[in-house]
Structure formats: structure tokens, C-alpha cells
Design an enzyme around this catalytic site. Structure first.
Site, PDB file in Angstrom:
ATOM      1  N   HIS A  31     -10.126   9.237  -0.005  1.00 24.02           N
ATOM      2  CA  HIS A  31      -8.964  10.130  -0.134  1.00 24.02           C
ATOM      3  C   HIS A  31      -8.474  10.682   1.191  1.00 24.02           C
ATOM      4  O   HIS A  31      -7.767  11.677   1.224  1.00 24.02           O
ATOM      5  CB  HIS A  31      -9.310  11.279  -1.088  1.00 24.02           C
ATOM      6  CG  HIS A  31      -9.480  10.830  -2.498  1.00 24.02           C
ATOM      7  ND1 HIS A  31     -10.431  11.339  -3.345  1.00 24.02           N
ATOM      8  CD2 HIS A  31      -8.827   9.882  -3.212  1.00 24.02           C
ATOM      9  CE1 HIS A  31     -10.357  10.733  -4.516  1.00 24.02           C
ATOM     10  NE2 HIS A  31      -9.398   9.842  -4.460  1.00 24.02           N
TER      11      HIS A  31
ATOM     12  N   CYS B 282       6.549  14.673  14.011  1.00 21.60           N
ATOM     13  CA  CYS B 282       5.931  13.411  14.428  1.00 21.60           C
ATOM     14  C   CYS B 282       6.394  13.050  15.840  1.00 21.60           C
ATOM     15  O   CYS B 282       7.582  12.826  16.063  1.00 21.60           O
ATOM     16  CB  CYS B 282       6.302  12.302  13.454  1.00 21.60           C
ATOM     17  SG  CYS B 282       5.681  10.694  14.007  1.00 21.60           S
TER      18      CYS B 282
END
Ligand SMILES: [Zn+2]
Length: 364
Positions: free
Chosen positions: A148, A261
């Protein structure tokens, strides 16, 4: 006619006098497990939130407090992130902080020691808290598969492919500081009597369907699913949508205030964890598939995760299919419901049990 059957009380041996190991386990079971462990070379460990319970980290479902009024779907899904990235980032900032404050417990270190002693050891972990890595398990990347993702890896929320690994900075930006998150979430009150559910009925229904498909109708038992169970819903073609009755909660945070980003300069960063409606990481799943195809598995150890839900149930059966003997380490007997007669079942705190049963030096 009165029977002559004796009504004398049976003198049962008191349970208390039954011999147990210092941590309350059956010494016969521990001994037979250790014998098998010492002869095992390929060992698969399937790990869930119970491993980190002794480190003080709540499971996803148990996280409430500030977040109890939020549908988990809104704070852990791509749709939720598109709707309000600030809210999602606030939630994950709290989880990052909790994980940073926690430390690995004896169960984490026991697994790391086993990994060192057994090069054929692989951990399949559903935990995103980074505690196994901090205990030292990431020295050999082949031995740790993160199903995960990891709270401390940040990825481009678009498609540029940028990833920032092991970013332990806290707060990542001013709006994600502890004080700001608390003030913001506390302020987002819901009217009395209108508290939304913690997760949508639609989602729970999807999870139940998926587990039935994996386990079969007969083996499936209704169990409260965790958010993590929902991760691979898309693989089975389930359509997942934001529930219509979604509460109108917004963080009020502008995108410009959130982590950007640096790869593309156009998108936000997001925590690199698997959300509702997202598939498990492809490369990891390929490795896991290969693991169960290559050769036989000697031993599967399921730690701190329910035996009734994906992925523990599926991986455990795969390992069994490759010849593995299975051991369960769990707080609750309910979570070991699918254990077979020949399995080992060790009930209790993983932080107490694992150091005892995995102690190879203690082998006679
Ligand atoms: Zn990018």
C-alpha cells in the site's frame, strides 16, 4: 425411573495450571513452530496494522478524533483528492506526524532479525508507516514488498512520474502544520444529527463482494472492512464513486499552498499510498505473483491482519497452495477464523509473541 448415572462433579483440571510460556503461549505449539521455522528457507510474512499497534499507531478504521466526521472515501481516494487536496493532505500530514513520533516495537525488530537469518524471507506489508524500514528491513529491498505504499514517499499527482523517496520533513508546508490542521478541521463542524457515516455503504458493499469472490460464499464471513481492504476494488471492475450524500466539508486551502511537483511544475505532490479505487502497485504485484509461482513456500506467517479479507486471505491461500504451513499472530481470535486445524494460532500482542516464536537462538 431415576437413572443411576453419576451426578458427581467432574474434576476438570484448572485452566490456570496449564503450562504456558512466559508470554502465555502453549509451549508445545511454540516448539513445533520453531522446529518448522528452523527448517524453512522460503518464508512469506503477511503484515497488517496489528504489527504497529504496540507502537501506538491506530489502524485506519480506528482513526477518529478530529477525523470522525469525515467519510474515509473523501480523504483517501483520487476523487477526494481532486475535490479537496487540502483536506486529503491535512489527513495524511496527521498520519505522517503520528508515524514519525512512533518508533518500531520488538515485533518489527524480531522480523528484521529473521530476515537477516533467512535470506529467503519476504515481508508483504500493508502498513504505510515506515516502521519496518526504520527497524532495518529495507537493507535488502527484495525482502520487503509494500502493498500500500509509504507515507513518506511523495509522488506527482499527475503523470510525470516524479517520486521523492523518504521525505521526513514535517510540516511539508505551512498549511500542513499541526496547529493549522487542528484549527481547520475543528472548524469544519457538521450540524448536530447530520453526522455522515465514516465510510460509505457503497464502499462496504464493494469490499464484501470482492472478499466473497476471493474466499467463496462459504468461507466469507461478514467482517468490518478496513480502508485498506478497498484498495484493489478496480481490479474486479467495481465502480467506485463519491457517495451522493457526501458532506460539504472543505479545507479552504488553495492548491498553491500545498506541496508542488518539482518534476513537471504543473501538478501537486501526493502521498504515495494506495487509495480507494486504486490498484495495488503493479511492480509489487508482479513480484508477489512471481514469489508464489517460482518454487515452494515453506512457511507463511500472518501478522496483525484479518484472515477474512483481502489481501491476507488471498496470499495466505496462495502460500498454502505452494506447500506452506501457516502461522497466525493476532490479537483477536475472530481474525484467525479461517485458520485450519494444522495451522499455528498465537493470540496476543505481536510485540510480545514475535520475539518469542521467532527467536532462532532459543531453538533447542
Ligand atoms: Zn509532476
Amino acid at each position: 425411573m431415576p437413572t443411576h448415572q453419576s451426578r458427581q462433579r467432574q474434576c476438570k483440571p484448572a485452566k490456570m495450571s496449564q503450562q504456558t510460556t512466559p508470554s502465555g503461549l502453549d509451549p508445545v505449539q511454540v516448539s513445533s513452530f520453531r522446529t518448522h521455522l528452523s527448517q524453512s528457507t522460503r518464508i512469506v510474512t503477511i503484515i497488517g496494522a496489528g504489527l504497529s499497534a504496540s507502537s501506538g499507531l491506530p489502524t485506519f478504521r480506528d482513526i477518529n478524533g478530529l477525523w470522525c466526521n469525515h467519510d474515509v472515501f473523501l480523504i483517501a481516494s483520487p476523487a477526494g483528492f481532486r475535490r479537496d487536496p487540502g483536506l486529503v493532505w491535512q489527513f495524511y500530514s496527521e498520519r505522517r506526524r503520528a508515524a514519525l513520533r512512533a518508533g518500531p516495537n520488538p515485533a518489527h525488530y524480531a522480523l528484521v532479525n529473521l530476515a537477516k537469518a533467512k535470506p529467503g524471507f519476504v515481508a508483504l506489508s500493508q502498513n504505510v508507516d515506515g516502521l519496518l524500514q526504520r527497524a532495518g528491513l529495507d537493507e535488502n529491498p527484495k525482502q520487503l514488498k509494500l502493498l500500500h505504499g509509504n507515507l513518506f514517499d511523495l509522488a506527482c499527482a499527475g503523470n510525470c512520474g516524479y517520486v521523492d523517496y523518504d521525505n521526513f520533513v514535517d510540516p511539508l508546508c505551512e498549511v500542513l502544520s499541526e496547529g493549522r490542521v487542528r484549527a481547520s478541521v475543528m472548524g469544519a463542524d457538521v450540524a448536530e444529527g447530520e453526522k455522515p457515516p465514516k465510510a460509505s455503504a457503497l464502499l462496504f458493499e464493494g469490499i464484501a463482494k470482492k472478499n466473497k469472490k476471493i474466499l467463496g460464499e462459504e468461507k466469507f464471513a461478514e467482517a468490518a472492512p478496513t480502508a485498506r481492504d478497498a484498495a484493489p476494488l478496480t481490479e474486479l471492475g467495481q465502480e467506485v464513486r463519491v457517495p451522493e450524500a457526501a458532506p460539504e466539508l472543505y479545507s479552504g486551502i488553495e492548491k498553491a499552498e500545498l506541496p508542488q511537483c518539482p518534476g513537471c511544475g504543473e501538478n501537486l505532490l501526493r502521498p504515495r499510498v494506495v487509495w480507494f479505487g486504486e490498484a495495488l502497485p503493479e511492480d509489487v504485484m508482479e513480484d508477489v505473483d512471481a514469489l508464489f509461482k517460482e518454487e515452494k513456500v515453506d512457511l507463511a506467517i500472518v501478522v496483525g491482519t484479518s484472515s477474512q479479507v483481502w489481501p491476507a486471505a488471498g496470499f495466505c491461500e496462495e502460500a498454502r497452495g505452494r506447500g506452506a504451513k501457516v502461522a497466525w499472530v493476532n490479537m483477536s481470535e475472530k481474525d484467525c477464523k479461517n485458520a485450519k486445524k494444522e495451522d499455528w494460532v498465537f493470540l496476543g500482542d505481536a510485540a510480545v509473541i514475535l520475539p518469542e516464536i521467532l527467536n532462532l537462538e532459543g531453538q533447542e
